[in-house]
Scaffold this active site. Sequence first.
Site, PDB file in Angstrom:
ATOM      1  N   HIS A  69      -2.893   6.509  10.467  1.00  0.00           N
ATOM      2  CA  HIS A  69      -3.661   6.217   9.098  1.00  0.00           C
ATOM      3  C   HIS A  69      -4.789   7.365   9.124  1.00  0.00           C
ATOM      4  CE1 HIS A  69      -6.645   5.377  12.494  1.00  0.00           C
ATOM      5  NE2 HIS A  69      -7.369   5.240  11.579  1.00  0.00           N
ATOM      6  N   HIS A  84      -8.829  10.439   6.121  1.00  0.00           N
ATOM      7  CA  HIS A  84      -8.718   9.076   6.850  1.00  0.00           C
ATOM      8  C   HIS A  84      -8.171   8.161   5.567  1.00  0.00           C
ATOM      9  CE1 HIS A  84     -10.078   5.014   8.247  1.00  0.00           C
ATOM     10  NE2 HIS A  84     -10.079   5.458   9.529  1.00  0.00           N
TER      11      HIS A  84
END
Length: 164
Positions: A69, A84
Amino acid sequence: MFKKWFGKQQPKEETITAPLDGTIMRLEDVPDPVFAQKMMGDGIAIDPADGDVVAPVDGEIIQLFPTKHAIGLRSEAGVELLIHVGIDTVSMNGEGFTAYVRAGDRVKRGDRLLSVDLPLVREKAKSAVTPIIITNGDALESLEREAEASAKKGETVLFHVNMK
């Protein structure tokens, strides 16, 4: 050390482009206080229009989180970036994320880093908004943001940075 003195000089300026297509947002508007209050560093965010994430600079992958992620890069000039993808996406444990790189890989601007199942992220995470953070801001002499409203991956300039 010998190469550092006599080898190729590192560039001091860096242009950072968008790693995703989408709508550019102020970091302060990200729905997570860690990012909104710049606890991890200064930056910008993109509300993604698609799930392709590309390299915003020429450089090296310094970290790929096991859940895919988030990814860390270091540019040729030494700017350290964190991309992110989404908010609270760590809880997805990698579901919906595919990585095309790993730590230590060299990348060029526009190289594919990740693909993300955005509908799944929007269903399972708090938000798909993706912060792009400069994590070594103390090494910067200046940071200039561009005033674009929408981002085209690999093309739209987000920042101009000068290293100390």
